[in-house]
Motif scaffolding. Structure first.
Motif, mmCIF file in Angstrom:
data_model
loop_
_atom_site.group_PDB
_atom_site.id
_atom_site.type_symbol
_atom_site.label_atom_id
_atom_site.label_comp_id
_atom_site.label_asym_id
_atom_site.label_seq_id
_atom_site.Cartn_x
_atom_site.Cartn_y
_atom_site.Cartn_z
ATOM 1 N N PRO A 28 8.365 6.178 -11.322
ATOM 2 C CA PRO A 28 7.368 7.222 -11.091
ATOM 3 C C PRO A 28 7.152 7.490 -9.608
ATOM 4 C CG PRO A 28 6.297 5.146 -11.643
ATOM 5 C CD PRO A 28 7.772 4.939 -11.854
ATOM 6 N N GLY A 29 6.666 8.685 -9.313
ATOM 7 C CA GLY A 29 6.333 8.998 -7.930
ATOM 8 C C GLY A 29 7.477 9.583 -7.134
ATOM 9 N N PHE A 41 0.829 -1.197 0.000
ATOM 10 C CA PHE A 41 0.000 0.000 0.000
ATOM 11 C C PHE A 41 0.869 1.255 0.000
ATOM 12 C CE2 PHE A 41 -2.446 3.216 2.489
ATOM 13 C CZ PHE A 41 -3.459 3.435 1.553
ATOM 14 N N LEU A 42 1.870 1.306 0.865
ATOM 15 C CA LEU A 42 2.750 2.472 0.936
ATOM 16 C C LEU A 42 3.524 2.668 -0.363
ATOM 17 C CD1 LEU A 42 4.133 2.084 4.573
ATOM 18 C CD2 LEU A 42 2.533 3.827 3.754
ATOM 19 N N LYS A 43 4.038 1.588 -0.923
ATOM 20 C CA LYS A 43 4.773 1.693 -2.187
ATOM 21 C C LYS A 43 3.874 2.201 -3.309
ATOM 22 C CE LYS A 43 7.981 -2.097 -1.132
ATOM 23 N NZ LYS A 43 8.341 -3.504 -1.445
ATOM 24 N N THR A 44 2.652 1.685 -3.353
ATOM 25 C CA THR A 44 1.722 2.083 -4.407
ATOM 26 C C THR A 44 1.359 3.553 -4.290
ATOM 27 O OG1 THR A 44 0.781 -0.150 -4.488
ATOM 28 C CG2 THR A 44 -0.533 1.615 -5.452
ATOM 29 N N LYS A 45 1.050 4.011 -3.083
ATOM 30 C CA LYS A 45 0.666 5.404 -2.897
ATOM 31 C C LYS A 45 1.845 6.347 -3.159
ATOM 32 C CE LYS A 45 -3.505 4.644 -2.368
ATOM 33 N NZ LYS A 45 -4.424 5.098 -3.439
ATOM 34 N N ARG A 46 3.041 5.925 -2.816
ATOM 35 C CA ARG A 46 4.224 6.747 -3.100
ATOM 36 C C ARG A 46 4.444 6.867 -4.612
ATOM 37 N NH1 ARG A 46 9.569 5.195 -3.685
ATOM 38 N NH2 ARG A 46 9.251 3.136 -2.737
ATOM 39 N N ALA A 47 4.247 5.765 -5.325
ATOM 40 C CA ALA A 47 4.446 5.761 -6.775
ATOM 41 C C ALA A 47 3.390 6.591 -7.500
ATOM 42 C CB ALA A 47 4.430 4.329 -7.299
ATOM 43 N N GLN A 48 2.207 6.728 -6.893
ATOM 44 C CA GLN A 48 1.115 7.461 -7.541
ATOM 45 C C GLN A 48 1.232 8.976 -7.381
ATOM 46 O OE1 GLN A 48 -2.362 5.690 -5.762
ATOM 47 N NE2 GLN A 48 -2.351 3.901 -7.115
ATOM 48 N N LEU A 49 2.115 9.436 -6.493
ATOM 49 C CA LEU A 49 2.248 10.866 -6.243
ATOM 50 C C LEU A 49 3.241 11.508 -7.208
ATOM 51 C CD1 LEU A 49 2.410 11.586 -2.397
ATOM 52 C CD2 LEU A 49 0.725 12.397 -4.034
ATOM 53 N N LYS A 50 2.866 12.635 -7.782
ATOM 54 C CA LYS A 50 3.778 13.399 -8.617
ATOM 55 C C LYS A 50 4.548 14.380 -7.742
ATOM 56 C CE LYS A 50 0.970 13.138 -12.813
ATOM 57 N NZ LYS A 50 0.262 13.918 -13.867
ATOM 58 N N PRO A 51 5.873 14.466 -7.890
ATOM 59 C CA PRO A 51 6.673 15.352 -7.031
ATOM 60 C C PRO A 51 6.146 16.784 -6.997
ATOM 61 C CG PRO A 51 8.091 13.950 -8.351
ATOM 62 C CD PRO A 51 6.707 13.733 -8.853
ATOM 63 N N GLU A 52 5.763 17.317 -8.160
ATOM 64 C CA GLU A 52 5.308 18.706 -8.213
ATOM 65 C C GLU A 52 4.012 18.919 -7.427
ATOM 66 O OE1 GLU A 52 4.397 16.760 -12.297
ATOM 67 O OE2 GLU A 52 5.980 16.736 -10.765
ATOM 68 N N SER A 53 3.240 17.839 -7.209
ATOM 69 C CA SER A 53 1.981 17.978 -6.465
ATOM 70 C C SER A 53 2.220 18.219 -4.982
ATOM 71 C CB SER A 53 1.112 16.734 -6.661
ATOM 72 O OG SER A 53 1.678 15.606 -6.017
ATOM 73 N N VAL A 54 3.430 17.935 -4.501
ATOM 74 C CA VAL A 54 3.757 18.161 -3.084
ATOM 75 C C VAL A 54 4.874 19.192 -2.939
ATOM 76 C CG1 VAL A 54 2.956 15.917 -2.278
ATOM 77 C CG2 VAL A 54 5.311 16.141 -3.107
ATOM 78 N N ALA A 113 1.921 13.235 4.182
ATOM 79 C CA ALA A 113 2.978 13.262 3.162
ATOM 80 C C ALA A 113 2.542 12.553 1.882
ATOM 81 C CB ALA A 113 4.246 12.621 3.712
ATOM 82 N N LEU A 114 1.765 11.492 2.027
ATOM 83 C CA LEU A 114 1.310 10.715 0.872
ATOM 84 C C LEU A 114 -0.041 11.209 0.338
ATOM 85 C CD1 LEU A 114 2.244 7.104 2.059
ATOM 86 C CD2 LEU A 114 3.385 8.466 0.298
ATOM 87 N N CYS A 115 -0.549 12.300 0.932
ATOM 88 C CA CYS A 115 -1.826 12.896 0.491
ATOM 89 C C CYS A 115 -2.965 11.887 0.517
ATOM 90 C CB CYS A 115 -1.672 13.480 -0.920
ATOM 91 S SG CYS A 115 -0.388 14.746 -1.063
ATOM 92 N N LEU A 116 -3.020 11.082 1.585
ATOM 93 C CA LEU A 116 -4.058 10.068 1.685
ATOM 94 C C LEU A 116 -5.405 10.703 2.008
ATOM 95 C CD1 LEU A 116 -2.335 7.195 3.722
ATOM 96 C CD2 LEU A 116 -2.357 7.585 1.243
ATOM 97 N N LYS A 117 -6.456 10.151 1.426
ATOM 98 C CA LYS A 117 -7.812 10.565 1.756
ATOM 99 C C LYS A 117 -8.215 9.921 3.080
ATOM 100 C CE LYS A 117 -9.021 10.999 -3.123
ATOM 101 N NZ LYS A 117 -9.894 10.513 -4.230
ATOM 102 N N ARG A 118 -9.364 10.339 3.611
ATOM 103 C CA ARG A 118 -9.757 9.895 4.957
ATOM 104 C C ARG A 118 -9.820 8.374 5.071
ATOM 105 N NH1 ARG A 118 -15.668 11.369 6.976
ATOM 106 N NH2 ARG A 118 -16.087 9.780 5.390
ATOM 107 N N ASP A 119 -10.476 7.718 4.129
ATOM 108 C CA ASP A 119 -10.618 6.262 4.212
ATOM 109 C C ASP A 119 -9.272 5.566 4.018
ATOM 110 O OD1 ASP A 119 -13.304 6.525 4.673
ATOM 111 O OD2 ASP A 119 -13.893 6.187 2.591
#
Length: 279
Positions: free
Chosen positions: A37-38, A13-26, A77-83
């Motif tokens: 990616p990510g 889960f952590l690897k997937t969410k990290r890979a889905q984030l674009k650097p410029e978005s944070v 840091a990973l911009c996770l939503k509430r759920d």
């Protein structure tokens, strides 16, 4: 899910969410030397205010002590939503809802819930338990989807039917979006009931049998109540549009009521009425 499987699920889960984030978005430069990616692990650690070594251990699924406050920083840091945030708690802390009801025990619908099903004459409605087994439905659902009474009870699992029944793929114009929504609900249950081995066995079986399930499951989407606009292409009345409202039913069975409401001014309600009256 035993501790080993839980920690493996956390790692993925952590690897997937990290890979889905674009650097410029944070607020980080995208750069031109990124091989994958990510974000990098050290970037997540920096954003969360923890050491790279500690975050690496967490992402590797090592059995280390974590606190809610630190997990909050990781989630931010990973911009996770509430759920997704709650799912992170479930996996990292070993949180588990204990139920006295076994998976094999039959679930009965209360008279009040049966009355609600009957009253929703032009809203196809399905009741599922925490395993996504279909335990109740109304006539409108049988007309739009399939008559679930014709399917053996042991095979009457919504996730299984999404991938095994060709009727669902033919019916849903946006089938992948449809499937992703219910998989995100199923993943929320998966995190909540971390001590139930049924989930691990079921996911393994589905992954081995249906490549599409494995591909969509690996996206790691989590939502207890996803917003889904459903487009159905019914063989008898053509295009139908529904908004999905997913409601949790209080009680130890952890039931969910999925209501498909016809979209206003789409002609869907009239088409559904014709389907029902023609029967």
């Amino acid at each position: 899910m035993d501790d080993l499987n839980r920690l493996e699920a956390l790692s993925y889960f952590l690897k997937t969410k990290r890979a889905q984030l674009k650097p410029e978005s944070v607020g980080l430069p995208s750069g031109s030397r990124r091989r994958t990616p990510g974000l990098r692990r050290e970037e997540v650690a920096q954003l969360a205010g923890v050491s790279t070594t500690w975050y690496t251990w967490l992402e590797q699924g090592r059995d280390i002590k974590v606190s809610r406050s630190v997990l909050d920083c990781i989630a931010e840091a990973l911009c996770l939503k509430r759920d997704e945030h709650e799912y992170l708690y479930d996996l990292a802390l070993g949180t588990q809802i204990v139920s006295t009801k076994s998976q094999a025990s039959p679930t009965t619908i209360s008279p009040s819930l049966e009355k609600i099903l009957s009253a929703l004459t032009t809203c196809p409605t399905i009741i599922t338990d925490r395993y996504c087994h279909i335990v109740g439905w109304n006539p409108a659902a049988a007309h739009v989807f399939v008559d679930f009474a014709t399917i053996p009870e042991s095979r009457r699992n919504l996730i299984r039917l999404l991938f095994s029944q060709k009727e669902f793929k033919v019916l849903a114009g946006n089938w992948e979006h449809f499937a992703k929504g219910f998989l995100s609900i199923f993943r929320a249950y998966y995190g909540q009931y971390s001590g139930d081995e049924w989930y691990t066995s079921f996911i393994q079986e589905m992954s081995n049998t249906y490549p599409e399930f494995k591909s969509l499951w690996m996206e790691s989407q989590v939502s207890k109540a996803p917003e889904i606009l459903i487009e159905f292409r019914h063989g008898k009345v053509g295009k139908m549009l529904f908004d999905l409202t997913s409601l949790q039913v209080q009680g130890e069975d952890d039931l969910r009521c999925s209501i498909y409401t016809p979209v206003e001014e789409s002609g869907t309600e009239e088409k559904l009425k014709r389907l029902i009256s023609a029967q």
